[in-house]
Design an enzyme around this catalytic site. Structure first.
Site, PDB file in Angstrom:
ATOM      1  CB  ALA A  65      42.869 -59.867-156.335  1.00 61.46           C
ATOM      2  N   GLY A 109      44.314 -57.239-151.794  1.00 63.84           N
ATOM      3  CA  GLY A 109      44.709 -56.179-152.734  1.00 63.84           C
ATOM      4  C   GLY A 109      44.153 -54.818-152.351  1.00 63.84           C
ATOM      5  CD  GLU A 112      48.779 -56.780-151.716  1.00 66.70           C
ATOM      6  OE1 GLU A 112      47.777 -57.203-152.325  1.00 66.70           O
ATOM      7  OE2 GLU A 112      49.900 -57.307-151.821  1.00 66.70           O
ATOM      8  CD  GLU A 132      46.530 -61.225-149.813  1.00 62.03           C
ATOM      9  OE1 GLU A 132      46.612 -61.300-148.560  1.00 62.03           O
ATOM     10  OE2 GLU A 132      46.564 -60.139-150.421  1.00 62.03           O
TER      11      GLU A 132
HETATM   12  N1  COA Z   1      36.656 -61.486-155.099  1.00 67.30           N
HETATM   13  C1  COA Z   1      35.504 -61.773-155.736  1.00 67.30           C
HETATM   14  N2  COA Z   1      34.285 -61.651-155.155  1.00 67.30           N
HETATM   15  C2  COA Z   1      34.266 -61.221-153.879  1.00 67.30           C
HETATM   16  C3  COA Z   1      35.423 -60.910-153.161  1.00 67.30           C
HETATM   17  C4  COA Z   1      36.656 -61.060-153.822  1.00 67.30           C
HETATM   18  N3  COA Z   1      37.816 -60.760-153.239  1.00 67.30           N
HETATM   19  N4  COA Z   1      35.064 -60.527-151.908  1.00 67.30           N
HETATM   20  C5  COA Z   1      33.720 -60.591-151.869  1.00 67.30           C
HETATM   21  N5  COA Z   1      33.235 -60.999-153.042  1.00 67.30           N
HETATM   22  C6  COA Z   1      31.818 -61.201-153.421  1.00 67.30           C
HETATM   23  C7  COA Z   1      31.237 -62.462-152.813  1.00 67.30           C
HETATM   24  O1  COA Z   1      31.587 -63.603-153.576  1.00 67.30           O
HETATM   25  C8  COA Z   1      29.768 -62.136-152.871  1.00 67.30           C
HETATM   26  O2  COA Z   1      29.338 -62.296-154.217  1.00 67.30           O
HETATM   27  P1  COA Z   1      27.920 -63.071-154.531  1.00 67.30           P
HETATM   28  O3  COA Z   1      26.882 -62.224-153.829  1.00 67.30           O
HETATM   29  O4  COA Z   1      27.821 -63.034-156.017  1.00 67.30           O
HETATM   30  O5  COA Z   1      28.056 -64.436-153.930  1.00 67.30           O
HETATM   31  C9  COA Z   1      29.730 -60.639-152.590  1.00 67.30           C
HETATM   32  O6  COA Z   1      31.032 -60.156-152.901  1.00 67.30           O
HETATM   33  C10 COA Z   1      29.427 -60.299-151.144  1.00 67.30           C
HETATM   34  O7  COA Z   1      30.367 -60.986-150.332  1.00 67.30           O
HETATM   35  P2  COA Z   1      29.963 -61.959-149.106  1.00 67.30           P
HETATM   36  O8  COA Z   1      31.082 -62.927-148.910  1.00 67.30           O
HETATM   37  O9  COA Z   1      28.613 -62.525-149.341  1.00 67.30           O
HETATM   38  O10 COA Z   1      29.891 -60.908-147.920  1.00 67.30           O
HETATM   39  P3  COA Z   1      30.121 -61.210-146.361  1.00 67.30           P
HETATM   40  O11 COA Z   1      29.713 -59.961-145.635  1.00 67.30           O
HETATM   41  O12 COA Z   1      29.475 -62.491-145.976  1.00 67.30           O
HETATM   42  O13 COA Z   1      31.711 -61.408-146.204  1.00 67.30           O
HETATM   43  C11 COA Z   1      34.048 -60.858-146.601  1.00 67.30           C
HETATM   44  C12 COA Z   1      32.576 -60.348-146.460  1.00 67.30           C
HETATM   45  C13 COA Z   1      34.888 -59.679-146.998  1.00 67.30           C
HETATM   46  C14 COA Z   1      34.509 -61.397-145.227  1.00 67.30           C
HETATM   47  C15 COA Z   1      34.088 -62.001-147.644  1.00 67.30           C
HETATM   48  O14 COA Z   1      33.440 -61.540-148.830  1.00 67.30           O
HETATM   49  C16 COA Z   1      35.510 -62.412-148.027  1.00 67.30           C
HETATM   50  O15 COA Z   1      36.150 -63.121-147.283  1.00 67.30           O
HETATM   51  N6  COA Z   1      35.964 -61.992-149.216  1.00 67.30           N
HETATM   52  C17 COA Z   1      37.252 -62.381-149.744  1.00 67.30           C
HETATM   53  C18 COA Z   1      38.375 -61.573-149.110  1.00 67.30           C
HETATM   54  C19 COA Z   1      39.716 -62.068-149.628  1.00 67.30           C
HETATM   55  O16 COA Z   1      40.117 -63.198-149.436  1.00 67.30           O
HETATM   56  N7  COA Z   1      40.448 -61.150-150.291  1.00 67.30           N
HETATM   57  C20 COA Z   1      41.771 -61.428-150.800  1.00 67.30           C
HETATM   58  C21 COA Z   1      41.709 -61.857-152.214  1.00 67.30           C
HETATM   59  S1  COA Z   1      43.309 -62.297-152.846  1.00 67.30           S
END
Ligand code: COA
Length: 258
Positions: A65, A109, A112, A132
């Site tokens: 999400a 999500g 999911e 999450e």
């Molecule tokens: N919601 C909103 N933005 C998200 C996102 C999410 N779930 N997952 C990634 N992004 C965004 C980041 O904020 C970043 O945006 P920015 O460039 O404007 O700062 C962009 O996507 C790239 O992500 P980044 O974190 O820089 O890539 P990474 O390769 O370093 O890490 C992940 C990848 C997937 C490990 C990391 O993005 C992450 O942990 N995301 C969240 C996953 C999560 O918790 N999902 C469950 C949500 S309930």
């Protein structure tokens, strides 16, 4: 319609691409609304026999999400955002087969969403998780219910309680993924499977899905009786008459969908 979800047609297969690669295809309200509108359109279109869902870019299927939308939300705001119909539930009960083509991060999500599909095909570079817990949350798109049914309670507990990520080969070993393909072959492998499915009778596909979905909520004895009734119901369809005649006459069947 915005361009956050793209629709392409390849024969009888619709390919939906969630298109926010700069945010790793995180599901925001716009994506969810567009997905629902496109699924409605696809359901009504007899020219489409199966659906494939994927994420734009090389890196991510769906990274969950959109966390940005959570900040400052009240419980009532969140409840409104989670009102029915929800894309997870619409996909899980969709009458046409839905395949997740998992091209990268498949988190929260996103995992999911994949679990709501009928079949999951993943790139060998994909990574899976329910992170999450690290946000002080639990899965809210059906993860606590669908994941244990797919991978067993212990593996679901491990993924949801630790928030750790696993690789595609491990996801396949525990039953979270059905097929793993090298990244370069992912599209061809998935679209070939989707085309094979979409070439079958749409009516019979619907009945087969209904019978298998019932296995997730019925005791096995009840499910077997339900299957028998659905099997016999197929004897009323033109497609059953056509399928049997085509076999006996050594020709390809021409399905009518009725
Ligand atoms: N919601 C909103 N933005 C998200 C996102 C999410 N779930 N997952 C990634 N992004 C965004 C980041 O904020 C970043 O945006 P920015 O460039 O404007 O700062 C962009 O996507 C790239 O992500 P980044 O974190 O820089 O890539 P990474 O390769 O370093 O890490 C992940 C990848 C997937 C490990 C990391 O993005 C992450 O942990 N995301 C969240 C996953 C999560 O918790 N999902 C469950 C949500 S309930």
């Amino acid at each position: 319609m915005s361009d956050t979800v793209l629709k392409e047609l390849e024969g009888r297969v619709a390919l939906l691409t969630i298109n926010r690669p700069d945010k790793l295809n995180a599901l925001n309200q716009q994506v969810r609304d567009d997905m629902l509108a496109l699924l409605d359109e696809i359901e009504a279109d007899d020219a489409i026999g199966a659906v494939v869902i994927t994420g734009a870019g090389e890196k991510s299927f769906v990274a969950g999400a959109d966390i940005g939308e959570f900040a400052g939300r009240s419980p009532f705001d969140q409840r409104e955002a989670m009102r029915s119909p929800r894309v997870f539930d619409v996909m899980a009960s969709f009458p046409k087969p839905v395949i997740a083509m998992i091209n990268g991060f498949c988190l929260g999500g996103g995992c999911e969403l994949a679990a709501s599909c009928d079949i999951r095909v993943a790139s060998d570079r994909a990574r899976f998780g329910q992170p999450e817990i690290k946000l002080g949350l639990i899965p809210g798109g059906g993860g606590t219910q669908r994941l244990p049914r797919m991978v067993g309670l212990g593996q679901a507990m491990r993924l949801i309680l630790s928030g750790e990520m696993i690789q595609a080969d491990e996801a396949a070993r525990i039953g979270l993924v059905d097929l793993v393909a090298p990244a370069d072959d992912l599209r061809a492998t998935t679209m070939d499977l989707a085309a094979k499915i979409a070439a079958q009778s749409p009516l019979t596909l619907r009945v087969a899905k209904e019978a298998m979905r019932a296995s997730q909520r019925m005791a096995v004895e009840e499910g077997i009786l339900y299957e028998r009734d659905l099997f016999c119901l197929c004897f009323s369809s033109e497609d059953k008459a056509e399928g049997v005649s085509a076999f006996l006459e050594k020709r390809a069947a021409e399905w009518k969908g009725r």
